[in-house]
Enzyme design. Sequence first.
Site: not given
Ligand code: ARG
Ligand code: GLU
Length: 709
Positions: A84, A220, A644
């Site tokens: 991502h 990921d 991330s």
């Molecule tokens: N929750 C993660 C973050 O905050 C991953 C976001 C990307 N993945 C998704 N399925 N939208 O960034």
């Molecule tokens: N998916 C998050 C990022 O893009 C990390 C998840 C979180 O917020 O801990 O940095």
Amino acid sequence: MKKLFLTTIAIILCGTISRADEGMWIPALLQKNEAEMQAMGMKITADDIYSINHSSMKDAVVLFGGGCTGEIVSDQGLLLTNHHCGYGWIQKHSTVEHDYLTEGFWAMTPEEELACPGLTAIMLKNMVDVTEKILFNVTEETTDEERAKIVKENIKKLVEEMQKETEYEVSVESFYQGNQYFLMYNEVFKDVRMVGAPPSNIGKFGGDTDNWVWPRHTGDFSIFRIYKDGQPYKPDYHFTISLNGVEEGDFTFVFGYPARTNEYLPAVAVNQEANVVYPVVVDLRTQILDIYNKYQEKDAKVRIQYASKHAGLGNGWKKWMGVIEGIRNFKGIEKKQAFEEAYNNWCMQARNRMKYMHALRDFTPVYEEYEKYRMATTYLTEAGLSIELIDFAANFAKLADVTKDTPQEEIDELINDLRQETTAFFKDYYQPIDEEVAVAMLTAYRAAQPEDFRPEILNEIDTKFKGDVKSYVDYLFGKSILISEEKVVAILDSFKPSKAKKLAKDPAIIAVNSMMDFYVENVMPKSRECTNRINNLRRVYMEGQMKMIPEVYPERNLYPDANFTLRVTYGKVGGFKPKDAVTYRHFTTLDGIMQKENPDIYDYVVTERLRELYDTKDFGRYADKDGTMHVAFIAGNHTTGGNSGSPILNANGELLGLNFDRTWEGTMSDLIYDPSICKNISVDIRYVLFLIDKYAGCQRLIDEMTIAE
Ligand code: ARG
Ligand code: GLU
């Protein structure tokens, strides 16, 4: 009675003080944590992690693309980060013939690695405490305004001076709300190339459905390479990869770039955040996402058009739901209040602590005043500008302002930009969705914001449309020419300053101008004033807490809020109990992917090739000793957005996986941390290597890595 009350406070506080696992530590000051880390199982030293005298792990961690973390895993500058995080680049390189998002991408030779102009990797070289220099000339008598000016000037002077002496990029970063300052030396790499990415149904498996959720099965990761002077970069350090996996209770640490946390806010602020602002945002986004879903399910083209918009809105939406629940279940407000009671008691013990007590007290009236402006901003951005037509019209407001005195170059540039915006907008635009969103959002906007404090256009719905939002929306979409790509292109093709007046009368431009004018005149100045006051109070309150906590809670270590600088956080691998009668194991396997598989649900499609490998159990050396293929695991590391892609490392500092998410039950950790439910989610490095090796057959990448078995 009083006594009883105090013991209750003491009990509540106990839960919040010895918070093992909590903290995002400054790597240059990690000596402080070394003993605790070693007691928890770490076999290396703080100096192995961060040193400026010899190569250390910090030489293998970078800020990737300005928002994520990446780590170097070979002496050829090979870099791992999340799928991502690389997503935008994978998308940019994709065409109809080569759809790397769908098919995946693997550079089988160095020549096939793809340049990504604009992508950077930033590596910290050194950081030095310069607090005294930055606060030079700041005294007890200095007013807040003077202080801001002095600090700004001192920073400018120091940066200019130091920049002359180094090839690295220097900057000054503020820690503890302006109570500490560090001078940072960064090396900026500007040639970063794309090397590999799994197909999205691996790299994004579970999609938005599983986002923030455990159990998780997302592969990921994506692969890049840093180049320097046209050659693969030879780093001072690269991570060794461990194929041993993790067990419950194992020590781990995460090294990366957390973006923002607010752990030292007063209760009033947390209350406003979690109980006033987030519920509104969640409610508005629920309405929008429901509308998206309805149309996305009906039409495959619309599903693709709105996929990324859905992901963007859905990510925060889900997280904030977790924050609201977490704060409630974990009694976050009550815990903050109990802490404030103790803080006030401490303040009352000495005359020179009065300013700290006053700072805490003064938050309440400012936050009360701020709420009105905060909500006005929230409705503008979350309701008004969620109407795509209105958001699109904002781009044209400038063109509608053009006069015959505007230089032609400026107009040409504007038109050029607008052409690009226009193509991008219509590629992913579906009017029926937008009309329905417009009705829902304008209704909510009008219901929530009082008549005397809302953009004029919302009141015109009463004066000109008998209060009927739907008939206003019909008029807006019926009359605006911005709804037609053909008409927009025609305007851009034949634009003359004399046509600006007519454009300015477009109902969508009138609507966005009304909203922006209201914001600029009635919201922004007051809102700025409030946030300035809040920031000054936060600085003093932080200073108070930095003195109080070591005295009152000597066992509690203080750490600065995340600010996009490099940090170390550590904790143990382990499952948790999210709610009554539910227990989560600490890892997931490929079996779970097969259980979730559903060819009809986009998020759960499994490729033929992966199923084949699963059926033949062809996991090679990447299998766990239990014989299965482990996919992801959770641990108690205090992470946030920006982490991330961060390396998660074992007791020897070997790479176990890549951090990519948190469990949503614990997302309140940005405001208050609780080790029992705040867990970070990582993809197991063995799954990553299995995919590179067995799935993609990109052996050359495996060969350049250093693997400890
Ligand atoms: N929750 C993660 C973050 O905050 C991953 C976001 C990307 N993945 C998704 N399925 N939208 O960034
Ligand atoms: N998916 C998050 C990022 O893009 C990390 C998840 C979180 O917020 O801990 O940095």
